[in-house]
Design an enzyme around this catalytic site. Structure first.
Site, PDB file in Angstrom:
ATOM      1  N   ASP A   7     -14.890  -3.561 -17.361  1.00  0.00           N
ATOM      2  CA  ASP A   7     -15.478  -2.376 -16.744  1.00  0.00           C
ATOM      3  C   ASP A   7     -16.486  -1.834 -17.724  1.00  0.00           C
ATOM      4  OD1 ASP A   7     -14.246  -0.355 -14.313  1.00  0.00           O
ATOM      5  OD2 ASP A   7     -15.777   0.448 -15.665  1.00  0.00           O
ATOM      6  N   THR A  63     -17.888   0.060  -3.329  1.00  0.00           N
ATOM      7  CA  THR A  63     -19.020   0.010  -2.394  1.00  0.00           C
ATOM      8  C   THR A  63     -18.999   1.323  -1.607  1.00  0.00           C
ATOM      9  OG1 THR A  63     -17.560  -1.206  -0.876  1.00  0.00           O
ATOM     10  CG2 THR A  63     -19.168  -2.504  -2.118  1.00  0.00           C
ATOM     11  N   GLU A 135      -3.158   1.674  -1.693  1.00  0.00           N
ATOM     12  CA  GLU A 135      -3.026   2.400  -2.951  1.00  0.00           C
ATOM     13  C   GLU A 135      -1.583   2.820  -3.118  1.00  0.00           C
ATOM     14  OE1 GLU A 135      -7.166   4.732  -2.795  1.00  0.00           O
ATOM     15  OE2 GLU A 135      -5.581   5.638  -3.998  1.00  0.00           O
ATOM     16  N   LEU A 233       2.048   3.758  13.179  1.00  0.00           N
ATOM     17  CA  LEU A 233       2.155   4.563  14.394  1.00  0.00           C
ATOM     18  C   LEU A 233       2.771   5.926  14.072  1.00  0.00           C
ATOM     19  CD1 LEU A 233       3.319   2.154  17.270  1.00  0.00           C
ATOM     20  CD2 LEU A 233       1.107   3.266  16.997  1.00  0.00           C
ATOM     21  N   CYS A 243     -10.611   4.027   1.842  1.00  0.00           N
ATOM     22  CA  CYS A 243     -10.992   2.863   2.638  1.00  0.00           C
ATOM     23  C   CYS A 243     -11.273   3.164   4.109  1.00  0.00           C
ATOM     24  CB  CYS A 243      -9.909   1.803   2.546  1.00  0.00           C
ATOM     25  SG  CYS A 243      -9.834   1.093   0.912  1.00  0.00           S
TER      26      CYS A 243
HETATM   27  C1  UDX Z   1      -5.676   1.017   3.460  1.00  0.00           C
HETATM   28  C2  UDX Z   1      -5.132  -0.262   4.099  1.00  0.00           C
HETATM   29  O1  UDX Z   1      -3.783  -0.055   4.520  1.00  0.00           O
HETATM   30  C3  UDX Z   1      -5.217  -1.423   3.121  1.00  0.00           C
HETATM   31  O2  UDX Z   1      -4.835  -2.628   3.787  1.00  0.00           O
HETATM   32  C4  UDX Z   1      -6.681  -1.567   2.652  1.00  0.00           C
HETATM   33  O3  UDX Z   1      -6.802  -2.594   1.704  1.00  0.00           O
HETATM   34  C5  UDX Z   1      -7.142  -0.258   2.038  1.00  0.00           C
HETATM   35  O4  UDX Z   1      -6.983   0.805   2.998  1.00  0.00           O
HETATM   36  P1  UDX Z   1      -4.769   2.888   1.784  1.00  0.00           P
HETATM   37  O5  UDX Z   1      -6.063   3.581   2.013  1.00  0.00           O
HETATM   38  O6  UDX Z   1      -4.269   2.753   0.402  1.00  0.00           O
HETATM   39  O7  UDX Z   1      -4.817   1.393   2.390  1.00  0.00           O
HETATM   40  O8  UDX Z   1      -3.646   3.701   2.569  1.00  0.00           O
HETATM   41  P2  UDX Z   1      -2.768   3.514   3.879  1.00  0.00           P
HETATM   42  O9  UDX Z   1      -1.349   3.434   3.485  1.00  0.00           O
HETATM   43  O10 UDX Z   1      -3.273   2.481   4.772  1.00  0.00           O
HETATM   44  O11 UDX Z   1      -2.979   4.959   4.572  1.00  0.00           O
HETATM   45  C6  UDX Z   1      -4.290   5.432   4.927  1.00  0.00           C
HETATM   46  C7  UDX Z   1      -4.212   6.765   5.603  1.00  0.00           C
HETATM   47  O12 UDX Z   1      -3.613   6.650   6.891  1.00  0.00           O
HETATM   48  C8  UDX Z   1      -3.371   7.827   4.856  1.00  0.00           C
HETATM   49  O13 UDX Z   1      -4.039   9.057   4.908  1.00  0.00           O
HETATM   50  C9  UDX Z   1      -2.077   7.875   5.634  1.00  0.00           C
HETATM   51  O14 UDX Z   1      -1.406   9.111   5.551  1.00  0.00           O
HETATM   52  C10 UDX Z   1      -2.568   7.604   7.041  1.00  0.00           C
HETATM   53  N1  UDX Z   1      -1.526   7.030   7.924  1.00  0.00           N
HETATM   54  C11 UDX Z   1      -1.053   5.770   7.693  1.00  0.00           C
HETATM   55  C12 UDX Z   1      -1.056   7.773   8.992  1.00  0.00           C
HETATM   56  O15 UDX Z   1      -1.473   8.922   9.210  1.00  0.00           O
HETATM   57  N2  UDX Z   1      -0.123   7.202   9.813  1.00  0.00           N
HETATM   58  C13 UDX Z   1       0.376   5.956   9.617  1.00  0.00           C
HETATM   59  O16 UDX Z   1       1.210   5.515  10.427  1.00  0.00           O
HETATM   60  C14 UDX Z   1      -0.102   5.219   8.527  1.00  0.00           C
END
Ligand code: UDX
Length: 416
Positions: A7, A63, A135, A233, A243
Protein backbone atom coordinates in the site's frame (compact mmCIF):
# COMPACT_ATOMS: atom_id res chain seq x y z
CA UNK A 1 2.46 -19.66 -0.87
CA UNK A 2 3.90 -16.32 0.26
CA UNK A 3 1.94 -13.09 0.14
CA UNK A 4 3.31 -9.56 -0.06
CA UNK A 5 0.78 -6.79 0.63
CA UNK A 6 1.59 -3.35 -0.75
CA UNK A 7 0.00 0.00 0.00
CA UNK A 8 1.28 3.50 -0.58
CA UNK A 9 -0.13 4.59 2.79
CA UNK A 10 3.02 4.35 4.90
CA UNK A 11 1.20 4.86 8.17
CA UNK A 12 -1.04 1.87 7.43
CA UNK A 13 1.90 -0.35 6.49
CA UNK A 14 3.89 0.74 9.55
CA UNK A 15 0.94 -0.15 11.76
CA UNK A 16 0.54 -3.55 10.12
CA UNK A 17 4.24 -4.21 10.59
CA UNK A 18 3.77 -3.49 14.29
CA UNK A 19 0.82 -5.92 14.41
CA UNK A 20 -1.80 -3.14 14.57
CA UNK A 21 -4.75 -3.88 12.28
CA UNK A 22 -6.31 -0.70 10.86
CA UNK A 23 -9.80 -2.23 10.45
CA UNK A 24 -11.93 -4.21 12.83
CA UNK A 25 -12.64 -7.88 12.19
CA UNK A 26 -12.82 -10.65 14.76
CA UNK A 27 -9.77 -12.98 14.74
CA UNK A 28 -8.02 -11.05 11.97
CA UNK A 29 -5.24 -9.86 14.25
CA UNK A 30 -4.33 -13.41 15.33
CA UNK A 31 -4.39 -14.66 11.74
CA UNK A 32 -2.06 -11.90 10.55
CA UNK A 33 0.24 -12.43 13.52
CA UNK A 34 0.52 -16.17 12.81
CA UNK A 35 1.29 -15.72 9.12
CA UNK A 36 3.82 -12.94 9.75
CA UNK A 37 5.59 -15.11 12.30
CA UNK A 38 5.71 -17.97 9.80
CA UNK A 39 7.15 -15.55 7.23
CA UNK A 40 4.31 -16.19 4.79
CA UNK A 41 2.95 -12.66 4.93
CA UNK A 42 4.67 -9.31 4.68
CA UNK A 43 3.61 -5.68 4.37
CA UNK A 44 5.54 -3.07 2.44
CA UNK A 45 5.29 0.24 0.60
CA UNK A 46 7.90 -0.96 -1.88
CA UNK A 47 5.77 -1.79 -4.90
CA UNK A 48 8.72 -2.50 -7.20
CA UNK A 49 9.93 -5.22 -4.80
CA UNK A 50 6.43 -6.73 -4.55
CA UNK A 51 5.98 -6.80 -8.34
CA UNK A 52 9.39 -8.27 -9.03
CA UNK A 53 8.99 -10.99 -6.37
CA UNK A 54 5.51 -12.11 -7.42
CA UNK A 55 4.19 -14.32 -10.16
CA UNK A 56 0.56 -13.46 -9.43
CA UNK A 57 -0.37 -9.84 -8.78
CA UNK A 58 -3.78 -8.97 -7.35
CA UNK A 59 -5.10 -5.47 -7.96
CA UNK A 60 -7.31 -4.75 -4.96
CA UNK A 61 -7.61 -0.98 -4.84
CA UNK A 62 -10.70 1.13 -4.25
CA UNK A 63 -13.00 2.07 -7.12
CA UNK A 64 -15.05 4.81 -5.42
CA UNK A 65 -18.15 6.23 -7.06
CA UNK A 66 -17.66 9.49 -8.94
CA UNK A 67 -20.29 12.21 -8.79
CA UNK A 68 -22.19 10.73 -11.73
CA UNK A 69 -22.28 7.26 -10.08
CA UNK A 70 -19.61 5.74 -12.36
CA UNK A 71 -16.70 3.85 -10.80
CA UNK A 72 -13.50 5.89 -10.60
CA UNK A 73 -10.76 3.81 -12.24
CA UNK A 74 -7.83 6.12 -11.48
CA UNK A 75 -6.41 3.88 -8.75
CA UNK A 76 -6.68 0.76 -10.92
CA UNK A 77 -4.98 2.41 -13.87
CA UNK A 78 -2.23 3.89 -11.72
CA UNK A 79 -1.43 0.41 -10.39
CA UNK A 80 -1.52 -0.96 -13.95
CA UNK A 81 1.09 1.58 -15.03
CA UNK A 82 3.29 0.72 -12.06
CA UNK A 83 3.05 -2.99 -12.84
CA UNK A 84 4.16 -2.26 -16.41
CA UNK A 85 7.04 -0.17 -15.10
CA UNK A 86 8.51 -2.84 -12.81
CA UNK A 87 7.49 -6.05 -14.56
CA UNK A 88 10.47 -8.39 -14.83
CA UNK A 89 8.99 -11.53 -16.41
CA UNK A 90 5.73 -13.45 -16.92
CA UNK A 91 2.95 -12.38 -14.53
CA UNK A 92 -0.71 -13.18 -13.98
CA UNK A 93 -2.49 -9.92 -13.25
CA UNK A 94 -5.68 -10.51 -11.33
CA UNK A 95 -8.30 -7.87 -10.90
CA UNK A 96 -10.08 -8.13 -7.53
CA UNK A 97 -11.37 -4.56 -7.47
CA UNK A 98 -15.01 -4.16 -8.50
CA UNK A 99 -14.74 -2.61 -11.93
CA UNK A 100 -16.92 -1.87 -14.94
CA UNK A 101 -17.11 -4.52 -17.60
CA UNK A 102 -14.21 -4.03 -20.02
CA UNK A 103 -11.71 -2.83 -17.38
CA UNK A 104 -9.42 -5.88 -17.66
CA UNK A 105 -8.98 -5.08 -21.36
CA UNK A 106 -8.14 -1.51 -20.48
CA UNK A 107 -5.61 -2.58 -17.84
CA UNK A 108 -4.02 -4.93 -20.38
CA UNK A 109 -3.72 -2.09 -22.87
CA UNK A 110 -2.16 0.27 -20.32
CA UNK A 111 0.45 -2.32 -19.25
CA UNK A 112 1.21 -3.22 -22.86
CA UNK A 113 1.80 0.45 -23.73
CA UNK A 114 4.25 0.87 -20.85
CA UNK A 115 6.13 -2.29 -21.85
CA UNK A 116 6.24 -1.16 -25.52
CA UNK A 117 7.59 2.24 -24.47
CA UNK A 118 10.32 0.50 -22.49
CA UNK A 119 11.02 -1.74 -25.50
CA UNK A 120 10.51 -4.97 -23.51
CA UNK A 121 8.15 -7.81 -24.32
CA UNK A 122 7.31 -9.59 -21.06
CA UNK A 123 4.28 -11.84 -21.39
CA UNK A 124 1.37 -11.50 -19.00
CA UNK A 125 -2.21 -12.72 -18.66
CA UNK A 126 -5.20 -10.86 -17.27
CA UNK A 127 -7.69 -12.54 -14.92
CA UNK A 128 -10.88 -11.19 -13.40
CA UNK A 129 -11.47 -12.76 -9.98
CA UNK A 130 -14.22 -10.82 -8.18
CA UNK A 131 -14.53 -11.10 -4.41
CA UNK A 132 -17.77 -11.72 -2.55
CA UNK A 133 -16.49 -10.96 0.93
CA UNK A 134 -18.63 -9.31 3.55
CA UNK A 135 -16.97 -6.79 5.82
CA UNK A 136 -16.51 -8.19 9.29
CA UNK A 137 -16.58 -11.79 8.05
CA UNK A 138 -14.14 -11.51 5.16
CA UNK A 139 -11.82 -14.21 6.47
CA UNK A 140 -14.69 -16.66 6.89
CA UNK A 141 -16.13 -15.80 3.46
CA UNK A 142 -12.72 -16.20 1.84
CA UNK A 143 -12.16 -19.64 3.29
CA UNK A 144 -15.78 -20.82 2.85
CA UNK A 145 -16.91 -19.32 -0.47
CA UNK A 146 -20.10 -20.37 -2.28
CA UNK A 147 -18.10 -20.18 -5.51
CA UNK A 148 -14.86 -18.92 -7.01
CA UNK A 149 -15.28 -16.94 -10.22
CA UNK A 150 -12.38 -16.80 -12.64
CA UNK A 151 -12.55 -14.79 -15.83
CA UNK A 152 -9.61 -15.93 -17.91
CA UNK A 153 -8.41 -16.03 -21.50
CA UNK A 154 -5.39 -18.32 -21.23
CA UNK A 155 -4.84 -21.93 -20.17
CA UNK A 156 -1.62 -21.03 -18.37
CA UNK A 157 -3.36 -18.40 -16.23
CA UNK A 158 -6.19 -20.85 -15.44
CA UNK A 159 -3.67 -23.40 -14.24
CA UNK A 160 -1.86 -20.87 -12.08
CA UNK A 161 -5.10 -19.55 -10.56
CA UNK A 162 -6.22 -23.08 -9.71
CA UNK A 163 -2.91 -23.47 -7.93
CA UNK A 164 -3.50 -20.21 -6.00
CA UNK A 165 -6.89 -21.55 -4.89
CA UNK A 166 -5.65 -25.15 -4.57
CA UNK A 167 -7.06 -25.66 -1.07
CA UNK A 168 -10.53 -24.61 -2.15
CA UNK A 169 -10.29 -26.46 -5.45
CA UNK A 170 -9.45 -29.68 -3.63
CA UNK A 171 -12.29 -29.18 -1.14
CA UNK A 172 -14.73 -29.09 -4.08
CA UNK A 173 -15.70 -25.44 -3.88
CA UNK A 174 -17.54 -24.77 -7.16
CA UNK A 175 -15.44 -22.88 -9.71
CA UNK A 176 -17.01 -20.83 -12.48
CA UNK A 177 -14.38 -20.42 -15.16
CA UNK A 178 -15.53 -18.07 -17.85
CA UNK A 179 -14.43 -15.17 -20.01
CA UNK A 180 -13.22 -11.95 -18.43
CA UNK A 181 -16.23 -9.78 -19.27
CA UNK A 182 -18.61 -12.36 -17.80
CA UNK A 183 -16.64 -12.49 -14.54
CA UNK A 184 -16.73 -8.70 -14.30
CA UNK A 185 -20.49 -8.78 -14.86
CA UNK A 186 -21.06 -11.55 -12.26
CA UNK A 187 -19.79 -9.30 -9.49
CA UNK A 188 -22.06 -6.34 -10.30
CA UNK A 189 -25.06 -8.54 -11.06
CA UNK A 190 -24.67 -10.41 -7.73
CA UNK A 191 -24.32 -7.32 -5.56
CA UNK A 192 -27.17 -5.52 -7.30
CA UNK A 193 -29.40 -8.56 -6.91
CA UNK A 194 -28.72 -8.75 -3.16
CA UNK A 195 -29.43 -5.03 -2.81
CA UNK A 196 -32.66 -5.57 -4.73
CA UNK A 197 -33.63 -8.53 -2.53
CA UNK A 198 -33.21 -6.43 0.64
CA UNK A 199 -35.13 -3.57 -0.90
CA UNK A 200 -37.92 -5.89 -1.95
CA UNK A 201 -38.38 -7.22 1.58
CA UNK A 202 -38.20 -3.66 2.96
CA UNK A 203 -41.05 -2.62 0.68
CA UNK A 204 -43.02 -5.77 1.54
CA UNK A 205 -42.39 -4.95 5.23
CA UNK A 206 -43.80 -1.47 4.78
CA UNK A 207 -46.87 -2.96 3.13
CA UNK A 208 -47.18 -5.59 5.90
CA UNK A 209 -47.57 -2.78 8.41
CA UNK A 210 -50.47 -1.35 6.42
CA UNK A 211 -52.31 -4.66 6.06
CA UNK A 212 -51.62 -6.21 9.47
CA UNK A 213 -49.21 -8.91 8.26
CA UNK A 214 -45.94 -9.95 9.93
CA UNK A 215 -42.98 -9.59 7.57
CA UNK A 216 -40.80 -11.97 9.61
CA UNK A 217 -43.19 -14.83 8.95
CA UNK A 218 -43.57 -13.73 5.34
CA UNK A 219 -39.78 -13.73 4.87
CA UNK A 220 -39.38 -17.04 6.67
CA UNK A 221 -41.95 -18.77 4.50
CA UNK A 222 -40.62 -17.14 1.34
CA UNK A 223 -37.10 -18.25 2.24
CA UNK A 224 -38.21 -21.87 2.58
CA UNK A 225 -38.83 -21.87 -1.14
CA UNK A 226 -35.43 -22.97 -2.36
CA UNK A 227 -35.86 -20.91 -5.49
CA UNK A 228 -35.93 -17.79 -3.31
CA UNK A 229 -33.58 -18.68 -0.42
CA UNK A 230 -33.72 -17.33 3.12
CA UNK A 231 -30.70 -15.05 3.15
CA UNK A 232 -30.85 -11.27 2.73
CA UNK A 233 -34.53 -11.13 3.52
CA UNK A 234 -34.20 -9.22 6.80
CA UNK A 235 -36.03 -5.91 6.62
CA UNK A 236 -34.41 -2.86 8.16
CA UNK A 237 -33.63 0.83 7.78
CA UNK A 238 -32.07 0.35 4.31
CA UNK A 239 -28.80 -1.15 3.14
CA UNK A 240 -25.51 0.74 3.43
CA UNK A 241 -21.81 -0.03 3.24
CA UNK A 242 -19.02 0.43 0.76
CA UNK A 243 -20.39 -1.92 -1.89
CA UNK A 244 -24.15 -2.08 -2.47
CA UNK A 245 -24.72 1.68 -2.85
CA UNK A 246 -21.65 2.11 -5.06
CA UNK A 247 -22.12 -1.00 -7.18
CA UNK A 248 -25.83 -0.50 -7.84
CA UNK A 249 -25.08 3.03 -9.05
CA UNK A 250 -22.18 1.89 -11.21
CA UNK A 251 -24.15 -0.94 -12.81
CA UNK A 252 -27.07 1.33 -13.54
CA UNK A 253 -24.75 3.85 -15.17
CA UNK A 254 -23.20 1.12 -17.32
CA UNK A 255 -26.63 -0.14 -18.37
CA UNK A 256 -27.74 3.38 -19.26
CA UNK A 257 -24.62 3.99 -21.31
CA UNK A 258 -25.21 0.78 -23.21
CA UNK A 259 -28.83 1.85 -23.78
CA UNK A 260 -30.10 -1.23 -21.91
CA UNK A 261 -31.17 0.38 -18.65
CA UNK A 262 -31.72 -2.11 -15.82
CA UNK A 263 -34.61 -0.12 -14.43
CA UNK A 264 -35.11 -2.46 -11.46
CA UNK A 265 -31.76 -1.29 -10.11
CA UNK A 266 -32.70 2.35 -10.50
CA UNK A 267 -35.87 1.69 -8.51
CA UNK A 268 -33.83 -0.19 -5.87
CA UNK A 269 -31.49 2.77 -5.39
CA UNK A 270 -34.45 5.14 -5.05
CA UNK A 271 -36.41 2.87 -2.71
CA UNK A 272 -33.40 2.31 -0.46
CA UNK A 273 -32.91 6.04 -0.04
CA UNK A 274 -36.61 6.38 0.67
CA UNK A 275 -36.43 3.65 3.35
CA UNK A 276 -33.82 5.58 5.34
CA UNK A 277 -35.91 8.77 5.24
CA UNK A 278 -39.02 6.81 6.11
CA UNK A 279 -37.40 5.64 9.37
CA UNK A 280 -36.67 9.24 10.41
CA UNK A 281 -40.20 10.30 9.47
CA UNK A 282 -41.60 7.42 11.51
CA UNK A 283 -39.81 8.64 14.63
CA UNK A 284 -41.10 12.16 14.07
CA UNK A 285 -44.63 10.96 13.38
CA UNK A 286 -44.89 8.80 16.50
CA UNK A 287 -43.23 11.20 18.94
CA UNK A 288 -44.87 14.30 17.49
CA UNK A 289 -43.00 17.32 18.78
CA UNK A 290 -39.29 16.47 18.71
CA UNK A 291 -38.06 19.80 20.02
CA UNK A 292 -36.32 19.47 23.37
CA UNK A 293 -36.28 15.66 23.12
CA UNK A 294 -33.31 13.34 23.66
CA UNK A 295 -32.97 10.20 21.56
CA UNK A 296 -30.83 7.22 22.57
CA UNK A 297 -29.31 5.73 19.42
CA UNK A 298 -28.00 2.17 19.60
CA UNK A 299 -25.79 1.30 16.64
CA UNK A 300 -24.29 3.61 14.03
CA UNK A 301 -22.30 1.38 11.68
CA UNK A 302 -23.96 0.11 8.48
CA UNK A 303 -24.03 -3.38 10.00
CA UNK A 304 -22.61 -5.13 13.07
CA UNK A 305 -19.04 -6.41 13.51
CA UNK A 306 -17.47 -3.54 11.63
CA UNK A 307 -16.42 0.03 12.40
CA UNK A 308 -17.44 1.13 8.91
CA UNK A 309 -19.90 4.00 8.60
CA UNK A 310 -19.91 4.36 4.83
CA UNK A 311 -23.48 4.99 3.59
CA UNK A 312 -24.80 3.88 6.95
CA UNK A 313 -28.54 4.57 7.35
CA UNK A 314 -27.61 6.23 10.68
CA UNK A 315 -26.08 9.15 8.76
CA UNK A 316 -29.31 9.96 6.91
CA UNK A 317 -31.57 9.30 9.89
CA UNK A 318 -29.62 11.39 12.41
CA UNK A 319 -29.15 14.20 9.91
CA UNK A 320 -32.84 14.30 9.12
CA UNK A 321 -33.86 14.32 12.79
CA UNK A 322 -31.35 17.07 13.56
CA UNK A 323 -33.55 19.56 11.74
CA UNK A 324 -35.39 19.63 15.06
CA UNK A 325 -34.03 20.77 18.39
CA UNK A 326 -33.09 17.21 19.43
CA UNK A 327 -30.11 15.75 21.24
CA UNK A 328 -28.69 12.26 20.62
CA UNK A 329 -27.03 9.96 23.14
CA UNK A 330 -25.33 7.31 21.04
CA UNK A 331 -23.48 4.08 21.56
CA UNK A 332 -21.87 1.80 19.00
CA UNK A 333 -19.32 -0.86 20.02
CA UNK A 334 -16.93 0.09 17.19
CA UNK A 335 -18.27 3.07 15.26
CA UNK A 336 -17.57 6.12 17.43
CA UNK A 337 -14.36 7.25 15.77
CA UNK A 338 -15.57 7.01 12.19
CA UNK A 339 -19.02 8.36 12.96
CA UNK A 340 -17.52 11.47 14.54
CA UNK A 341 -15.99 12.17 11.15
CA UNK A 342 -19.11 11.42 9.11
CA UNK A 343 -21.50 13.24 11.45
CA UNK A 344 -19.22 16.25 11.86
CA UNK A 345 -21.96 18.71 10.90
CA UNK A 346 -24.20 17.66 13.81
CA UNK A 347 -21.60 16.74 16.43
CA UNK A 348 -22.87 19.47 18.78
CA UNK A 349 -26.09 17.45 19.12
CA UNK A 350 -24.35 14.12 19.81
CA UNK A 351 -23.08 12.73 23.10
CA UNK A 352 -21.03 9.53 22.78
CA UNK A 353 -21.73 7.07 25.58
CA UNK A 354 -19.77 4.28 27.26
CA UNK A 355 -22.35 1.55 26.76
CA UNK A 356 -25.96 0.85 25.79
CA UNK A 357 -27.35 1.65 29.25
CA UNK A 358 -25.51 4.95 29.43
CA UNK A 359 -26.94 5.82 25.99
CA UNK A 360 -30.56 5.30 27.05
CA UNK A 361 -30.38 6.98 30.46
CA UNK A 362 -32.88 9.87 30.63
CA UNK A 363 -33.80 9.67 26.95
CA UNK A 364 -37.29 10.08 25.52
CA UNK A 365 -36.86 7.38 22.87
CA UNK A 366 -34.58 4.47 21.97
CA UNK A 367 -33.72 3.86 18.33
CA UNK A 368 -31.91 0.63 17.39
CA UNK A 369 -30.17 1.10 14.05
CA UNK A 370 -27.59 -1.73 14.01
CA UNK A 371 -28.18 -5.25 15.31
CA UNK A 372 -25.02 -5.67 17.43
CA UNK A 373 -25.30 -8.75 19.63
CA UNK A 374 -25.11 -6.73 22.85
CA UNK A 375 -28.32 -4.94 21.88
CA UNK A 376 -30.24 -8.22 21.53
CA UNK A 377 -29.99 -9.15 25.18
CA UNK A 378 -30.46 -5.87 27.01
CA UNK A 379 -32.13 -5.76 30.44
CA UNK A 380 -35.35 -4.07 29.34
CA UNK A 381 -36.70 -3.69 32.86
CA UNK A 382 -33.62 -1.73 33.82
CA UNK A 383 -33.91 0.34 30.65
CA UNK A 384 -37.54 1.17 31.39
CA UNK A 385 -36.48 2.54 34.77
CA UNK A 386 -33.55 4.65 33.55
CA UNK A 387 -35.30 6.07 30.48
CA UNK A 388 -37.38 9.24 30.70
CA UNK A 389 -39.86 8.38 27.96
CA UNK A 390 -41.11 5.06 26.59
CA UNK A 391 -40.67 5.14 22.80
CA UNK A 392 -38.82 2.06 21.53
CA UNK A 393 -37.94 2.03 17.81
CA UNK A 394 -36.47 -1.34 16.87
CA UNK A 395 -35.50 -0.85 13.21
CA UNK A 396 -33.67 -4.19 13.09
CA UNK A 397 -36.57 -6.27 14.45
CA UNK A 398 -34.51 -7.83 17.22
CA UNK A 399 -37.15 -7.73 19.97
CA UNK A 400 -40.46 -9.45 20.55
CA UNK A 401 -43.28 -6.91 20.47
CA UNK A 402 -45.28 -8.63 23.25
CA UNK A 403 -42.39 -8.66 25.71
CA UNK A 404 -41.44 -5.05 25.06
CA UNK A 405 -45.02 -3.77 25.20
CA UNK A 406 -45.75 -5.64 28.43
CA UNK A 407 -42.97 -3.65 30.07
CA UNK A 408 -44.77 -0.44 29.16
CA UNK A 409 -42.84 0.66 26.08
CA UNK A 410 -44.45 1.99 22.90
CA UNK A 411 -42.88 -0.41 20.42
CA UNK A 412 -42.27 0.23 16.70
CA UNK A 413 -40.40 -2.04 14.32
CA UNK A 414 -40.24 -2.74 10.57
CA UNK A 415 -43.09 -4.69 9.04
CA UNK A 416 -44.52 -6.51 12.05
C1 UDX B 1 -21.62 -6.94 0.49
C2 UDX B 1 -21.83 -8.32 -0.12
O1 UDX B 1 -22.59 -9.13 0.78
C3 UDX B 1 -20.49 -8.98 -0.43
O2 UDX B 1 -20.72 -10.21 -1.12
C4 UDX B 1 -19.69 -8.04 -1.36
O3 UDX B 1 -18.42 -8.57 -1.63
C5 UDX B 1 -19.53 -6.69 -0.68
O4 UDX B 1 -20.83 -6.15 -0.37
P1 UDX B 1 -21.02 -5.94 2.89
O5 UDX B 1 -21.20 -4.60 2.27
O6 UDX B 1 -19.84 -6.17 3.75
O7 UDX B 1 -20.99 -7.08 1.76
O8 UDX B 1 -22.29 -6.20 3.83
P2 UDX B 1 -23.59 -7.11 3.80
O9 UDX B 1 -23.52 -8.06 4.93
O10 UDX B 1 -23.89 -7.66 2.48
O11 UDX B 1 -24.71 -6.02 4.18
C6 UDX B 1 -24.92 -4.85 3.38
C7 UDX B 1 -26.05 -4.02 3.91
O12 UDX B 1 -27.29 -4.69 3.73
C8 UDX B 1 -25.96 -3.70 5.42
O13 UDX B 1 -26.33 -2.36 5.62
C9 UDX B 1 -26.97 -4.64 6.04
O14 UDX B 1 -27.51 -4.17 7.25
C10 UDX B 1 -28.02 -4.71 4.95
N1 UDX B 1 -28.83 -5.95 5.00
C11 UDX B 1 -28.25 -7.15 4.72
C12 UDX B 1 -30.18 -5.87 5.31
O15 UDX B 1 -30.71 -4.79 5.58
N2 UDX B 1 -30.91 -7.03 5.31
C13 UDX B 1 -30.37 -8.24 5.04
O16 UDX B 1 -31.12 -9.24 5.04
C14 UDX B 1 -29.00 -8.31 4.73
Amino acid sequence: MNVICVDKDKEKIDKLNCGIIPIYEQNLEALIKKNRQNKRLEFTTDISYAIKQSKVIFIAVGTPAMEDGKADLNNVLEVAKTIGKYMNGYKVIVNKSTVPIGTAKLVKKVIKEILDNKGVSHKFDMVSNPEFLREGSAVYDFTNPDRIVLGVDSKKATRIMKEVYRVLYLSETPFVITNIETAEMIKYASNAFLAMKITYINQIANLCEKVGADVCHVAKAMGMDQRIGSKFLNPGPGYGGSCFPKDTNALFRISEEKKEPVTLIKETIKANEHQKHKMAKRIKREIGNLNGKTIGVLGLTFKPKTDDMRESPAITILNKLSKYDVKFKVYDPQGHKESAMRLQNILDKIKYCENEYDAVTDVDAIVILTEWNEFRTMDLQKIKKIMKGNYFFDFRNIYDRNIVEKLGFKYYCVGR
